[in-house]
Design a protein around this motif. Structure first.
Motif, PDB file in Angstrom:
ATOM      1  N   TYR A   1       3.499  -3.402   8.418  1.00  0.00           N
ATOM      2  CA  TYR A   1       4.808  -2.814   8.304  1.00  0.00           C
ATOM      3  C   TYR A   1       4.734  -1.579   7.759  1.00  0.00           C
ATOM      4  N   VAL A   2       5.201  -0.367   8.247  1.00  0.00           N
ATOM      5  CA  VAL A   2       5.355   0.887   7.869  1.00  0.00           C
ATOM      6  C   VAL A   2       6.775   1.112   7.306  1.00  0.00           C
ATOM      7  N   ASP A   3       7.190   1.101   6.155  1.00  0.00           N
ATOM      8  CA  ASP A   3       8.816   1.247   5.832  1.00  0.00           C
ATOM      9  C   ASP A   3       8.944   2.780   5.998  1.00  0.00           C
ATOM     10  N   SER A   4       9.404   3.009   7.174  1.00  0.00           N
ATOM     11  CA  SER A   4       9.882   4.366   7.433  1.00  0.00           C
ATOM     12  C   SER A   4      10.939   4.174   8.751  1.00  0.00           C
ATOM     13  N   MET A   5      11.838   5.521   8.174  1.00  0.00           N
ATOM     14  CA  MET A   5      12.778   5.389   9.466  1.00  0.00           C
ATOM     15  C   MET A   5      12.417   5.793  10.681  1.00  0.00           C
ATOM     16  N   LEU A   6      11.307   6.625  10.827  1.00  0.00           N
ATOM     17  CA  LEU A   6      10.401   7.120  11.865  1.00  0.00           C
ATOM     18  C   LEU A   6       9.423   5.976  12.446  1.00  0.00           C
ATOM     19  N   GLU A   7       9.351   5.911  13.622  1.00  0.00           N
ATOM     20  CA  GLU A   7       8.467   4.835  13.986  1.00  0.00           C
ATOM     21  C   GLU A   7       7.078   5.536  13.933  1.00  0.00           C
ATOM     22  N   ILE A   8       6.425   5.122  12.934  1.00  0.00           N
ATOM     23  CA  ILE A   8       5.039   5.606  12.409  1.00  0.00           C
ATOM     24  C   ILE A   8       4.222   4.139  12.686  1.00  0.00           C
ATOM     25  N   ASP A   9       3.124   4.324  13.267  1.00  0.00           N
ATOM     26  CA  ASP A   9       2.008   3.304  13.369  1.00  0.00           C
ATOM     27  C   ASP A   9       1.126   3.317  12.364  1.00  0.00           C
ATOM     28  N   ALA A  10       0.897   2.351  11.591  1.00  0.00           N
ATOM     29  CA  ALA A  10      -0.054   2.278  10.469  1.00  0.00           C
ATOM     30  C   ALA A  10      -1.459   2.917  10.648  1.00  0.00           C
ATOM     31  N   CYS A  11      -1.746   2.771  11.792  1.00  0.00           N
ATOM     32  CA  CYS A  11      -3.196   3.450  12.316  1.00  0.00           C
ATOM     33  C   CYS A  11      -3.041   5.021  12.175  1.00  0.00           C
ATOM     34  N   GLN A  12      -1.863   5.687  12.096  1.00  0.00           N
ATOM     35  CA  GLN A  12      -1.689   6.993  12.107  1.00  0.00           C
ATOM     36  C   GLN A  12      -1.610   7.471  10.723  1.00  0.00           C
ATOM     37  N   LEU A  13      -1.530   6.613   9.795  1.00  0.00           N
ATOM     38  CA  LEU A  13      -1.387   7.129   8.136  1.00  0.00           C
ATOM     39  C   LEU A  13      -2.759   7.380   7.675  1.00  0.00           C
ATOM     40  N   GLN A  14      -2.787   8.254   6.480  1.00  0.00           N
ATOM     41  CA  GLN A  14      -3.894   8.492   6.197  1.00  0.00           C
ATOM     42  C   GLN A  14      -3.788   8.377   4.461  1.00  0.00           C
TER      43      GLN A  14
ATOM     44  N   TRP B   1       0.834  -1.059   0.040  1.00  0.00           N
ATOM     45  CA  TRP B   1      -0.164  -0.108   0.223  1.00  0.00           C
ATOM     46  C   TRP B   1       0.945   1.244  -0.065  1.00  0.00           C
ATOM     47  N   GLU B   2       0.342   2.232  -0.233  1.00  0.00           N
ATOM     48  CA  GLU B   2       0.922   3.530  -0.257  1.00  0.00           C
ATOM     49  C   GLU B   2       0.042   4.493   0.781  1.00  0.00           C
ATOM     50  N   ALA B   3       0.444   5.194   1.717  1.00  0.00           N
ATOM     51  CA  ALA B   3      -0.258   6.112   2.625  1.00  0.00           C
ATOM     52  C   ALA B   3       0.535   7.328   2.852  1.00  0.00           C
ATOM     53  N   GLU B   4      -0.255   8.338   3.120  1.00  0.00           N
ATOM     54  CA  GLU B   4       0.316   9.717   3.537  1.00  0.00           C
ATOM     55  C   GLU B   4       0.897   9.549   4.988  1.00  0.00           C
ATOM     56  N   ASP B   5       2.138  10.354   5.205  1.00  0.00           N
ATOM     57  CA  ASP B   5       2.452  10.487   6.313  1.00  0.00           C
ATOM     58  C   ASP B   5       1.884  11.662   7.132  1.00  0.00           C
ATOM     59  N   PRO B   6       1.226  11.350   8.458  1.00  0.00           N
ATOM     60  CA  PRO B   6       0.293  12.163   8.980  1.00  0.00           C
ATOM     61  C   PRO B   6       0.955  13.628   9.300  1.00  0.00           C
TER      62      PRO B   6
END
Length: 155
Positions: free
Chosen positions: A127-140, A104-109
């Motif tokens: 699994y969110v492919d990001s160096m920052l610890e972002i939880d998938a439920c935060q993405l838009q 999937w592709e999603a926007e950074d919050p």
């Protein structure tokens, strides 16, 4: 990322042609999640017979996984994509392996211009492919890019 050195070059490495190398070892440079992509590669041998070769690649970035999957030609069929995740515990370090089912592709919050790759695991988690610890439920604004074959199914 992977690190190699000439001491780990296989003795027959030169047999694969200029610019190609075979290694007996490669070091994982950073203990970050890795992707394992398997696909069938259809080739024709010197006698003109069709060969099907299973290839396995390890990739360090989600964008590279998506690009490889997107660039596979009809002569190459994707078999599976797995996520290898390093963990540490009292007994030492281990790697967990999870079958992936879609990209999937999603926007950074914090910045809607930043698009992150998100991978669905067979267990229903992400699994969110990001160096920052972002939880998938935060993405838009999620958009599915590709469904991946899993064990027992083929694309």
């Amino acid at each position: 990322m992977f690190h190699t050195n000439d001491a780990n070059k296989h003795p027959l490495s030169n047999a694969y042609g200029k610019g190609n190398h075979v290694w007996i070892a490669a070091e994982v440079q950073l203990r970050l999640p890795l992707f394992m992509v398997e696909f069938n590669c259809q080739e024709v041998d010197e006698e003109g017979d069709d060969l099907s070769i299973l290839r396995t690649l390890f990739l360090a970035r989600g964008d590279d996984v998506f690009n490889l999957v997107s660039d596979l030609t009809p002569r190459n069929s994707l078999r599976s994509v797995a996520l290898l995740t390093p963990t540490s515990g009292e007994l030492g370090s281990i790697w967990s392996i999870n079958q992936l089912t879609s990209i999937w592709e999603a926007e950074d919050p914090s910045d809607s211009h930043l698009k992150l790759k998100v991978f669905s695991k067979a267990d229903g988690s992400y699994y969110v492919d990001s160096m920052l610890e972002i939880d998938a439920c935060q993405l838009q604004d999620w958009h599915q890019l590709v469904a991946l074959p899993t064990a027992g199914s083929h694309q």
